[in-house]
Design a protein around this motif. Structure first.
Motif, PDB file in Angstrom:
ATOM      1  N   PRO A   1      12.405   6.729  -2.591  1.00 19.17           N
ATOM      2  CA  PRO A   1      13.246   6.273  -1.474  1.00 19.17           C
ATOM      3  C   PRO A   1      12.922   4.870  -0.984  1.00 19.17           C
ATOM      4  O   PRO A   1      13.729   4.267  -0.264  1.00 19.17           O
ATOM      5  CB  PRO A   1      12.954   7.314  -0.379  1.00 19.17           C
ATOM      6  CG  PRO A   1      12.489   8.527  -1.108  1.00 19.17           C
ATOM      7  CD  PRO A   1      11.715   7.994  -2.275  1.00 19.17           C
ATOM      8  N   PHE A   2      11.768   4.327  -1.381  1.00 20.72           N
ATOM      9  CA  PHE A   2      11.356   2.996  -0.922  1.00 20.72           C
ATOM     10  C   PHE A   2      11.539   1.924  -1.999  1.00 20.72           C
ATOM     11  O   PHE A   2      11.068   0.800  -1.836  1.00 20.72           O
ATOM     12  CB  PHE A   2       9.893   3.039  -0.474  1.00 20.72           C
ATOM     13  CG  PHE A   2       9.638   3.983   0.670  1.00 20.72           C
ATOM     14  CD1 PHE A   2       9.889   3.595   1.972  1.00 20.72           C
ATOM     15  CD2 PHE A   2       9.174   5.264   0.428  1.00 20.72           C
ATOM     16  CE1 PHE A   2       9.669   4.464   3.025  1.00 20.72           C
ATOM     17  CE2 PHE A   2       8.949   6.142   1.471  1.00 20.72           C
ATOM     18  CZ  PHE A   2       9.198   5.758   2.782  1.00 20.72           C
TER      19      PHE A   2
ATOM     20  N   HIS B   1       0.860  -1.183   0.000  1.00 26.46           N
ATOM     21  CA  HIS B   1       0.000   0.000   0.000  1.00 26.46           C
ATOM     22  C   HIS B   1       0.897   1.234   0.000  1.00 26.46           C
ATOM     23  O   HIS B   1       1.559   1.530   1.004  1.00 26.46           O
ATOM     24  CB  HIS B   1      -0.909   0.002   1.231  1.00 26.46           C
ATOM     25  CG  HIS B   1      -1.850  -1.169   1.276  1.00 26.46           C
ATOM     26  ND1 HIS B   1      -1.442  -2.427   1.664  1.00 26.46           N
ATOM     27  CD2 HIS B   1      -3.164  -1.277   0.957  1.00 26.46           C
ATOM     28  CE1 HIS B   1      -2.472  -3.259   1.596  1.00 26.46           C
ATOM     29  NE2 HIS B   1      -3.517  -2.598   1.172  1.00 26.46           N
ATOM     30  N   ALA B   2       0.938   1.952  -1.115  1.00 26.74           N
ATOM     31  CA  ALA B   2       1.936   3.011  -1.301  1.00 26.74           C
ATOM     32  C   ALA B   2       1.383   4.412  -1.090  1.00 26.74           C
ATOM     33  O   ALA B   2       1.992   5.386  -1.513  1.00 26.74           O
ATOM     34  CB  ALA B   2       2.537   2.905  -2.702  1.00 26.74           C
ATOM     35  N   GLY B   3       0.242   4.521  -0.434  1.00 25.15           N
ATOM     36  CA  GLY B   3      -0.351   5.835  -0.237  1.00 25.15           C
ATOM     37  C   GLY B   3       0.335   6.686   0.807  1.00 25.15           C
ATOM     38  O   GLY B   3       0.149   7.907   0.843  1.00 25.15           O
ATOM     39  N   SER B   4       1.132   6.058   1.687  1.00 19.67           N
ATOM     40  CA  SER B   4       1.838   6.826   2.716  1.00 19.67           C
ATOM     41  C   SER B   4       3.143   6.117   3.053  1.00 19.67           C
ATOM     42  O   SER B   4       3.291   4.905   2.833  1.00 19.67           O
ATOM     43  CB  SER B   4       0.990   6.970   3.985  1.00 19.67           C
ATOM     44  OG  SER B   4       0.872   5.724   4.650  1.00 19.67           O
ATOM     45  N   ASP B   5       4.089   6.873   3.617  1.00 18.08           N
ATOM     46  CA  ASP B   5       5.383   6.292   3.978  1.00 18.08           C
ATOM     47  C   ASP B   5       5.220   5.189   5.018  1.00 18.08           C
ATOM     48  O   ASP B   5       5.873   4.145   4.937  1.00 18.08           O
ATOM     49  CB  ASP B   5       6.312   7.381   4.523  1.00 18.08           C
ATOM     50  CG  ASP B   5       6.700   8.402   3.463  1.00 18.08           C
ATOM     51  OD1 ASP B   5       6.289   8.234   2.297  1.00 18.08           O
ATOM     52  OD2 ASP B   5       7.413   9.364   3.807  1.00 18.08           O
TER      53      ASP B   5
ATOM     54  N   GLN C   1      14.885   1.090   7.274  1.00 14.73           N
ATOM     55  CA  GLN C   1      14.520   1.076   5.858  1.00 14.73           C
ATOM     56  C   GLN C   1      15.675   0.598   4.997  1.00 14.73           C
ATOM     57  O   GLN C   1      15.490  -0.186   4.054  1.00 14.73           O
ATOM     58  CB  GLN C   1      14.099   2.483   5.446  1.00 14.73           C
ATOM     59  CG  GLN C   1      13.757   2.655   3.984  1.00 14.73           C
ATOM     60  CD  GLN C   1      13.310   4.070   3.685  1.00 14.73           C
ATOM     61  OE1 GLN C   1      12.793   4.774   4.545  1.00 14.73           O
ATOM     62  NE2 GLN C   1      13.521   4.509   2.470  1.00 14.73           N
ATOM     63  N   GLU C   2      16.881   1.035   5.329  1.00 17.11           N
ATOM     64  CA  GLU C   2      18.054   0.668   4.535  1.00 17.11           C
ATOM     65  C   GLU C   2      18.316  -0.844   4.560  1.00 17.11           C
ATOM     66  O   GLU C   2      18.792  -1.421   3.577  1.00 17.11           O
ATOM     67  CB  GLU C   2      19.299   1.408   5.048  1.00 17.11           C
ATOM     68  CG  GLU C   2      19.245   2.913   4.869  1.00 17.11           C
ATOM     69  CD  GLU C   2      18.352   3.605   5.907  1.00 17.11           C
ATOM     70  OE1 GLU C   2      17.936   2.915   6.871  1.00 17.11           O
ATOM     71  OE2 GLU C   2      18.072   4.802   5.736  1.00 17.11           O
ATOM     72  N   THR C   3      17.979  -1.481   5.659  1.00 16.70           N
ATOM     73  CA  THR C   3      18.199  -2.918   5.778  1.00 16.70           C
ATOM     74  C   THR C   3      17.290  -3.685   4.826  1.00 16.70           C
ATOM     75  O   THR C   3      17.728  -4.618   4.132  1.00 16.70           O
ATOM     76  CB  THR C   3      17.951  -3.381   7.226  1.00 16.70           C
ATOM     77  OG1 THR C   3      18.864  -2.708   8.096  1.00 16.70           O
ATOM     78  CG2 THR C   3      18.143  -4.886   7.349  1.00 16.70           C
ATOM     79  N   ILE C   4      16.000  -3.300   4.772  1.00 14.60           N
ATOM     80  CA  ILE C   4      15.060  -3.980   3.882  1.00 14.60           C
ATOM     81  C   ILE C   4      15.441  -3.751   2.425  1.00 14.60           C
ATOM     82  O   ILE C   4      15.447  -4.675   1.611  1.00 14.60           O
ATOM     83  CB  ILE C   4      13.627  -3.511   4.151  1.00 14.60           C
ATOM     84  CG1 ILE C   4      13.207  -3.877   5.569  1.00 14.60           C
ATOM     85  CG2 ILE C   4      12.660  -4.122   3.135  1.00 14.60           C
ATOM     86  CD1 ILE C   4      11.809  -3.445   5.927  1.00 14.60           C
TER      87      ILE C   4
END
Length: 206
Positions: free
Chosen positions: A70-71, A10-14, A41-44
């Motif tokens: 960024p994701f 679900h990409a509607g929010s960070d 976040q960097e690990t995933i």
């Protein structure tokens, strides 16, 4: 068979993106359940870049390239699919526009999909009411076929579900109503699935 895992994000929010990525990392056993709420976040992203072969990530309803980039893994073998109502995604990949069907085409599709002797005017009317969205029409056709419903009966159920889903302005603001057909069709499809198996509710939410 092409992918070992297809994951809906679900990409509607960070926060929603990070929550779904953390669930993916748990599912693939990159991290433990206890770590999922604190994983950086960097690990995933690093795991997606190094161990992304056979993964299909679907970032749904993204707002803008700058918000989503960024994701996204910067490299690696994971395949990425982004859905959005916004434009300007060419910097991140190949753009494909999903068009709607006119009532004539949608009506013909429903008649062939349902195959229960539906009349063309009813099929065209339902197609028009559903905004001509291929996904919504496929869900409608599949539901009718599975439950032996006529298109007229489905149309009545669909209209009642629209009233239910969109009656609350806080949950469904007026500007969202133009995207209503797929949401209502999906709600209808969920009902028999969750009746057969309550655990389907949690599964379908993700």
């Amino acid at each position: 068979e092409r992918y070992r895992t297809c994951w809906w994000i679900h990409a509607g929010s960070d926060d929603a993106i990070m929550a779904d990525l953390a669930r993916l990392a748990t599912q693939l056993r990159w991290i433990s359940v206890d770590e999922s709420s604190e994983i950086p976040q960097e690990t995933i992203l690093g795991k997606l870049e190094s161990d992304g072969r056979g993964l299909l990530l679907i970032y749904d309803n993204a707002e803008a390239p700058a918000q989503l980039e960024p994701f996204l893994p910067a490299t690696g073998d994971a395949h990425i699919l982004i859905t959005s109502n916004a434009r300007g995604w060419a910097t991140l990949g190949q753009e494909y526009e999903v068009t709607t069907w006119p009532p004539e085409k949608g009506g013909q599709f429903l008649i062939k999909r349902v195959q229960n002797g539906a009349d063309l005017p009813s099929a065209q009317k339902l197609s028009e009411d559903m905004g001509g969205l291929p996904l919504a029409l496929e869900m409608a056709g599949a539901y009718c076929s599975a439950h032996g419903l006529t298109l007229k009966r489905y149309a009545a159920m669909f209209e009642r579900k629209l009233v239910q889903v969109f009656a609350d302005p806080e949950n469904a603001p007026r500007e969202y109503h133009k995207h209503r057909s797929a949401a209502a069709a999906f709600e209808l499809a969920m009902q028999p699935a969750t009746s057969c198996h309550p655990a389907a509710t949690d599964l379908l939410q993700y």
